[in-house]
Design an enzyme around this catalytic site. Structure first.
Site: not given
Ligand SMILES: Cc1cc2nc3c(=O)[nH]c(=O)nc-3n(C[C@H](O)[C@H](O)[C@H](O)COP(=O)(O)OP(=O)(O)OC[C@H]3O[C@@H](n4cnc5c(N)ncnc54)[C@H](O)[C@@H]3O)c2cc1C
Length: 556
Positions: A127, A134, A165, A248, A373-375
Site C-alpha cells: 500500500y 508526506a 516506509w 485502524r 495507520e496514523g500516529t
C-alpha cells in the site's frame, strides 16, 4: 445486508489453524532468529496465503473466492496473528491495505480481477501512500500521474515519485500507489515487473523486523488507464479515508495481541520466579503495578474494539463509517499494548531485558502500532475535532447525556464500572464546554489533550457496558471470553477510576493551564468536574486489583 461474516465455529477453526501453523513453523526460536537476522520470512508468509491456510481469504468478499470475514472476524484474526508476531501480521495487513482501494473504489472488473488474484494466487500486495515529505499529511504528496493521451483520449498514466516506509515494498507482486493526477490524488495499481518501478533495500528497523519495509521508486512508470482505481481521478483520499474504520481496528487488534502476548509471558514468569521467599505472583506490589492495570487498559480497549466491530458489522455499507471510533480503538489499544509490553520487560527483570523470553521483542514490535495507520497524535487530533463538532452541535449536551446513560447503567447493574465512567464522561463534557467558552482549542496542545481525554472516557464507558452486558448473560458469540463477568466488572471499575482521574487531572492541568485568569475560578471548576466524587469513587480500588490478580493467576 449487514455482514455477519463467519459463524463462531468457523472463526474458531480459522483461528486455530493459524495457531497450529505458528506452532509448527513460527516457534519462538524461529521468530527470534529471523528477528536477529532482520529478515522477513517471505516464504512462510506466502505459505500462510497458500492453499493450505489461506489466511488472506478472511479479508476477501465471498463473491471473489474469499471467506467474507466481517469486522469482528478481522479483529479476532489480527489479534491472533499479532500474538504470534506483529511483523508477520504486518505482511498480511499490507496485502489487505494494498487491496483496499480496489475493494472500496474499484470498478467491478478491477475488483473481479485483483480480489480474485489475491484469493486464488495468494499474491502479496503493498500500500503505497506515504512519501518522504508526506506522512501524516498525505495531501502533501508529490508523486505525479501524468495522463498519456492518444487521439484525445487518456490511454494511460506515467507515474513519477517515491514512496517511503512501504510494508511488503520489496516483496509484493502488486502495489497500489497514491499519486497526484490532474483531477487530484488517485490510486493506481502497479505490478512489480513494470519498467521503471523499483524498490530500495529493506529498512533496518527498531521492531517488526520480520516484516519487509522498503521505499518504492517510480521512474516514468507507465500504467494503462484501466489501472486507475475506479476509473475516475481525484477519488484517492476519499477511498483511503473510507476504510479507516476497519484498518485502524486491525492495528488496534495488533496492540491487543502483542500487549497480551507480553503480559502472558510475565504472568507465567511471575509464578515461577521466587524472590524473598515466595513467587513474584504473590507480591501485590508487583502484580498491581506491572500486570493488573495493563490488563484493565487492554480490556477497556478490547471493549471499544468489540463495540466498534459490531457496529461496523451492523451496517449495510460500513465503508466511510465509524472512522472516529476506529481511531479511538486504535489509540486505546496501541497505547495500552505499548505500556503492557514495557511493563512485561520490567516484570521479568534482567531476563526481560535480554532476548530469550521474547518480551523485549514484543515491546519493539508493538511500538509500530502507535505510528503506522496514523500516529497517536493524529488520532488525538481527529478524535478531538470530530467530538468537538458533536459538542457544539448538541450545545454541550453530548457527553452530559452519555454520562447520564452510564449513571443509569450503574443503577441497573451496580458495580459495573458505570459510575466512574459516568464521572469521566461528565468531567469531559464540562472540560469541552470550558474550552469552548475560553476558546482554548486555538491551542493545538489543548485540542490534542482533549482527544486523549475523549478516548479515555469513551473507553471507560465501553468497558462498563461490556461488564454490564456480560453480567446479564449477553455476549456476542464471537467475542473474547477470557474473563468471567465479575472479573470484567472489576476491570471496568479499575479502568473507570483511572480514566475519571486522568480526565479530571488533564482538565485541571491543561484547561486551567491555557485559560487566562483561571486561578480565581479553580475551586468552582473542580466542583464542576466533580473532583470530590471522582476521588470518592477510588474507594475499593485495591480490593478490585486483588480480585483481578487472583483471577489472572488462577487462570494462567
Ligand atoms: C514499519 C513501517 C511500516 C509502514 N508501512 C506503511 C505502508 O505499508 N504504507 C504506507 O503508505 N505507509 C506506511 N508507513 C508509514 C506510516 O504510516 C507513517 O510513518 C506515519 O503515517 C507517520 O508519518 P511520518 O513517518 O512521515 O511522520 P510525520 O507525519 O512526519 O510525524 C512525525 C511526528 O509528528 C507528529 N505530527 C505529525 N503531524 C502533526 C500535526 N499536524 N500536529 C501535531 N503533531 C503532528 C506525529 O504524530 C509524529 O509524532 C509505515 C511506517 C513504518 C515505520
Amino acid at each position: 445486508m449487514p455482514s455477519s461474516g463467519l459463524d463462531a465455529e468457523s472463526l474458531e477453526i480459522a483461528l486455530e489453524s493459524i495457531r497450529d501453523f505458528a506452532k509448527q513453523n513460527l516457534s519462538p526460536e524461529v521468530l527470534l532468529d529471523f528477528d536477529a537476522r532482520d529478515e522477513m520470512p517471505v516464504e512462510l508468509v506466502r505459505q500462510m496465503c497458500g492453499p493450505e491456510l489461506g489466511a488472506q481469504l478472511l479479508f476477501i468478499p465471498e463473491e471473489f473466492g474469499g471467506m467474507g470475514g466481517a469486522a469482528f472476524d478481522v479483529y479476532r484474526t489480527c489479534e491472533t496473528l499479532a500474538r504470534i508476531d506483529v511483523g508477520v501480521a504486518t505482511g498480511l495487513l499490507a496485502t489487505f491495505l494494498g487491496s483496499d482501494p480496489v475493494r472500496v473504489g474499484g470498478s467491478p472488473e478491477q475488483k473481479q480481477l485483483w480480489m480474485t488474484r489475491i484469493a486464488e494466487e495468494g499474491i502479496l500486495m503493498a500500500y503505497g501512500a506515504t512519501e518522504p515529505e508526506a506522512g501524516s499529511d498525505l495531501a502533501a504528496l508529490r508523486t505525479t500521474a501524468t495522463p498519456v493521451e492518444e487521439q484525445g483520449a487518456v490511454v494511460g498514466y506515467r507515474l513519477n515519485g517515491r514512496k517511503q516506509w512501504i510494508s511488503n515494498g520489496g516483496v509484493a507482486e502488486v502495489a497500489t500507489i497514491l499519486a497526484l493526477a490532474p483531477g487530484g490524488p488517485s490510486w493506481f495499481i502497479v505490478e512489480r515487473d513494470t519498467e521503471g518501478f523499483g524498490h530500495e533495500r529493506p529498512e533496518d528497523k527498531h521492531g517488526i523486523r520480520l516484516s519487509n519495509t522498503a521505499a518504492l521508486t517510480l521512474d516514468d512508470v507507465y500504467v494503462p488507464a484501466d489501472r486507475l482505481v475506479g476509473g475516475v481521478e481525484g477519488q484517492g483520499l476519499m477511498q483511503a479515508l473510507a476504510v479507516f474504520g476497519y484498518t485502524r481496528l486491525m492495528v488496534a487488534a495488533f496492540g491487543l495481541g502483542a500487549g497480551w502476548a507480553a503480559l502472558d509471558v510475565a504472568l507465567d514468569y511471575s509464578k515461577e520466579r521466587v524472590q524473598a521467599g515466595s513467587p513474584l505472583s504473590e507480591k501485590r506490589g508487583y502484580t498491581h503495578k506491572l500486570i493488573v492495570p495493563h490488563v484493565a487498559r487492554l480490556e477497556a480497549a478490547r471493549a471499544y474494539v468489540e463495540e466498534t466491530a459490531a457496529a461496523l458489522d451492523a451496517l449495510d455499507e460500513p465503508e466511510g463509517h465509524y472512522i472516529t471510533e476506529g481511531a479511538i480503538a486504535k489509540y486505546l489499544a496501541s497505547e495500552a499494548g505499548n505500556r503492557a509490553a514495557d511493563a512485561a520487560i520490567q516484570a521479568l527483570g534482567g531476563y526481560g531485558y535480554t532476548r530469550e523470553y521474547q518480551v523485549e521483542k514484543f515491546k519493539r514490535d508493538v511500538r509500530i502500532t502507535t505510528i503506522y495507520e496514523g500516529t497517536s497524535e493524529i488520532m488525538e487530533m481527529s478524535v478531538s475535532r470530530d467530538r468537538w463538532q458533536l459538542h457544539l452541535k448538541t450545545r454541550g449536551q453530548h457527553y452530559a447525556e452519555r454520562a447520564r446513560e452510564l449513571f443509569a447503567l450503574e443503577a441497573a447493574q451496580p458495580g459495573c464500572g458505570g459510575e466512574a465512567a459516568g464521572l469521566a464522561l461528565s468531567a469531559l463534557g464540562v472540560s469541552l464546554e470550558r474550552a469552548r467558552v475560553a476558546r482554548l482549542t486555538r491551542h493545538q496542545h489543548v485540542l490534542l489533550r482533549l482527544g486523549e481525554m475523549i478516548c479515555l472516557a469513551e473507553g471507560a464507558a465501553a468497558a462498563a457496558r461490556r461488564a454490564a452486558a456480560r453480567r446479564s448473560g449477553e455476549r456476542p458469540e464471537k467475542a473474547d471470553a477470557r474473563f468471567e463477568p465479575e472479573v470484567l466488572a472489576a476491570l471496568a471499575r479499575i479502568y473507570g477510576r483511572e480514566a475519571a482521574l486522568e480526565v479530571a487531572g488533564c482538565a485541571m492541568r491543561w484547561i486551567t493551564g491555557a485559560a487566562s485568569g483561571a486561578a480565581s475560578e479553580l475551586s468552582a471548576f473542580a466542583a464542576d468536574l466533580r473532583l470530590d466524587d471522582i476521588h470518592r469513587t477510588q474507594c475499593g480500588g485495591v480490593e478490585d486489583m486483588d480480585l483481578v490478580a487472583d483471577a489472572l493467576l488462577a487462570n494462567t
